[in-house]
Design a protein around this motif. Structure first.
Motif, short mmCIF file in Angstrom:
data_model
loop_
_atom_site.label_atom_id
_atom_site.label_comp_id
_atom_site.label_asym_id
_atom_site.label_seq_id
_atom_site.Cartn_x
_atom_site.Cartn_y
_atom_site.Cartn_z
N CYS A 190 51.71 25.97 23.79
CA CYS A 190 52.54 24.76 23.75
C CYS A 190 54.01 25.06 24.03
CB CYS A 190 52.38 24.06 22.41
SG CYS A 190 50.76 23.32 22.18
N LYS A 191 54.51 26.19 23.55
CA LYS A 191 55.92 26.50 23.78
C LYS A 191 56.14 26.99 25.21
CE LYS A 191 57.49 26.97 19.07
NZ LYS A 191 56.31 26.35 18.47
N LYS A 192 55.17 27.65 25.79
CA LYS A 192 55.27 28.03 27.19
C LYS A 192 55.30 26.78 28.08
CE LYS A 192 53.19 31.13 30.62
NZ LYS A 192 52.70 30.21 31.66
N TRP A 193 54.46 25.82 27.77
CA TRP A 193 54.45 24.53 28.47
C TRP A 193 55.82 23.87 28.38
CZ3 TRP A 193 52.57 19.54 25.81
CH2 TRP A 193 52.48 18.50 26.73
N LEU A 194 56.38 23.84 27.19
CA LEU A 194 57.71 23.25 26.97
C LEU A 194 58.77 23.93 27.83
CD1 LEU A 194 59.57 21.53 24.75
CD2 LEU A 194 60.01 23.85 23.95
N VAL A 195 58.82 25.25 27.75
CA VAL A 195 59.89 26.00 28.42
C VAL A 195 59.75 25.93 29.94
CG1 VAL A 195 60.92 28.28 28.71
CG2 VAL A 195 60.30 27.47 26.43
N GLU A 196 58.52 25.97 30.43
CA GLU A 196 58.32 25.83 31.87
C GLU A 196 58.86 24.50 32.38
OE1 GLU A 196 54.34 28.57 32.73
OE2 GLU A 196 54.12 26.44 32.24
N GLU A 197 58.62 23.43 31.63
CA GLU A 197 59.11 22.12 32.06
C GLU A 197 60.62 22.00 31.90
OE1 GLU A 197 57.43 20.17 33.80
OE2 GLU A 197 55.45 21.05 33.46
N ILE A 198 61.18 22.62 30.89
CA ILE A 198 62.65 22.66 30.75
C ILE A 198 63.25 23.37 31.96
CG2 ILE A 198 64.56 23.71 29.46
CD1 ILE A 198 62.95 23.18 26.89
N ALA A 199 62.66 24.50 32.34
CA ALA A 199 63.17 25.28 33.48
C ALA A 199 63.05 24.52 34.79
CB ALA A 199 62.45 26.62 33.57
N ASN A 200 62.05 23.65 34.90
CA ASN A 200 61.91 22.83 36.11
C ASN A 200 63.05 21.83 36.25
OD1 ASN A 200 59.55 24.03 36.99
ND2 ASN A 200 58.21 22.56 35.97
N ILE A 201 63.68 21.48 35.13
CA ILE A 201 64.79 20.52 35.14
C ILE A 201 66.11 21.24 35.33
CG2 ILE A 201 66.03 18.84 33.72
CD1 ILE A 201 63.18 18.41 32.36
N ASN A 202 66.30 22.31 34.58
CA ASN A 202 67.54 23.07 34.65
C ASN A 202 67.28 24.45 34.05
OD1 ASN A 202 70.18 23.98 34.82
ND2 ASN A 202 70.96 22.65 33.21
N MET A 203 67.78 25.49 34.68
CA MET A 203 67.56 26.85 34.18
C MET A 203 68.77 27.42 33.46
SD MET A 203 65.40 28.48 37.36
CE MET A 203 65.09 30.02 36.50
N ASN A 204 69.90 26.68 33.47
CA ASN A 204 71.13 27.19 32.87
C ASN A 204 71.62 26.24 31.78
OD1 ASN A 204 71.71 29.53 34.75
ND2 ASN A 204 71.55 27.86 36.22
N TRP A 205 71.73 26.78 30.56
CA TRP A 205 72.14 25.98 29.41
C TRP A 205 73.23 26.73 28.65
CZ3 TRP A 205 69.99 21.28 29.57
CH2 TRP A 205 68.78 21.13 30.26
N LYS A 206 74.27 26.03 28.28
CA LYS A 206 75.37 26.67 27.55
C LYS A 206 75.09 26.76 26.06
CE LYS A 206 79.14 25.62 30.75
NZ LYS A 206 80.45 24.95 30.91
N LYS A 207 74.71 25.64 25.46
CA LYS A 207 74.55 25.60 24.01
C LYS A 207 73.28 24.80 23.67
CE LYS A 207 77.31 24.96 19.82
NZ LYS A 207 78.51 24.32 19.25
N VAL A 208 72.33 25.47 23.02
CA VAL A 208 71.03 24.88 22.72
C VAL A 208 70.86 24.77 21.21
CG1 VAL A 208 68.53 25.17 22.89
CG2 VAL A 208 70.00 25.78 24.83
N LEU A 209 70.47 23.58 20.75
CA LEU A 209 70.16 23.34 19.35
C LEU A 209 68.65 23.22 19.20
CD1 LEU A 209 70.98 22.60 16.40
CD2 LEU A 209 71.06 20.21 17.17
N VAL A 210 68.07 23.97 18.27
CA VAL A 210 66.63 23.90 17.99
C VAL A 210 66.45 23.32 16.60
CG1 VAL A 210 64.45 25.14 17.93
CG2 VAL A 210 66.29 25.95 19.43
N LEU A 211 65.87 22.12 16.53
CA LEU A 211 65.65 21.44 15.25
C LEU A 211 64.29 21.81 14.69
CD1 LEU A 211 66.91 17.87 16.24
CD2 LEU A 211 68.16 19.61 14.97
N GLY A 212 64.22 21.91 13.35
CA GLY A 212 62.97 22.34 12.73
C GLY A 212 62.48 23.62 13.38
N SER A 213 63.39 24.57 13.47
CA SER A 213 63.24 25.72 14.38
C SER A 213 62.12 26.68 14.00
CB SER A 213 64.54 26.50 14.45
OG SER A 213 64.89 27.03 13.18
#
Length: 202
Positions: free
Chosen positions: A42-65
């Motif tokens: 499930c997390k690989k699925w999530l990250v692959e789709e995030i990368a399809n939108i944008n591969m560069n992020w400055k500041k990431v917040l993870v809730l219920g981490s």
């Protein structure tokens, strides 16, 4: 999938926890559970789709981490992230993450925030907000600015933990105040459906 470096780091940390006095069975089992096959899938699925939108992020917040180690490794594999904030009300989750980084002599480009996600307010300072634990908490309405990557499920058998399940991608979108979507999808697992939306509020 998970490469041998990550498997080695996982083994190092588990070995350290098992033979150290500062970690009880509950903490060790929580760490091991975070790398189970469904978690990886499930997390690989999530990250692959995030990368399809944008591969560069400055500041990431993870809730219920939770400990966030698997998510961190996948984000580093697929994306370029400058800094993470991991937010969880359970301090032992942060302890697991710190052990993972210390055991493996990894650079800590993150901070730990110990609080309930519903009490947090500084959402607009992030360009990406990830919440793979939506079923564990009340809905948190999206604000203008960040991209949101959210996962929830329809698995209601864990009544004391899954307090906020949904039955569709659309319900997850609406309840979290997303007005636009980059992606939505459903992953069918053995006992339940995992729903994901990536979008924004405008």
């Amino acid at each position: 999938m998970i490469n041998e470096k990550v498997l080695g780091r996982f083994a190092n940390t588990g070995f350290h926890m098992f033979y150290s006095k500062g970690y009880n069975f509950k903490v060790i089992s929580s760490f091991v559970e975070s790398f189970r096959p469904n978690q990886i899938d499930c997390k690989k699925w999530l990250v692959e789709e995030i990368a399809n939108i944008n591969m560069n992020w400055k500041k990431v917040l993870v809730l219920g981490s939770w400990n966030g180690c698997l998510l961190y490794e996948l984000m580093n594999e697929y994306c370029d992230v400058e800094y993470f904030d991991f937010l969880d009300a359970d301090e032992s989750c942060h302890k697991q993450r710190d052990a993972y980084f210390e055991c493996n002599e990894m650079y800590k480009n993150y901070s730990n925030i110990t609080m309930d996600a519903t009490d947090f307010s500084d959402y607009s300072s992030y360009d990406l907000i990830i919440n793979t634990s939506c079923e564990h908490m009340k809905d948190i309405p999206a604000v203008y600015g960040p991209t949101y990557a959210l996962q929830s499920n329809d698995y209601r058998n864990i009544k004391d933990q899954h307090i906020n399940c949904v039955d569709s991608e659309r319900e997850l979108k609406v309840r979290n105040n997303l007005t636009g979507l980059y992606f939505s999808g459903t992953k069918k697992l053995s006992n339940y459906n995992r729903f994901m939306v990536i979008g924004y509020y405008h």
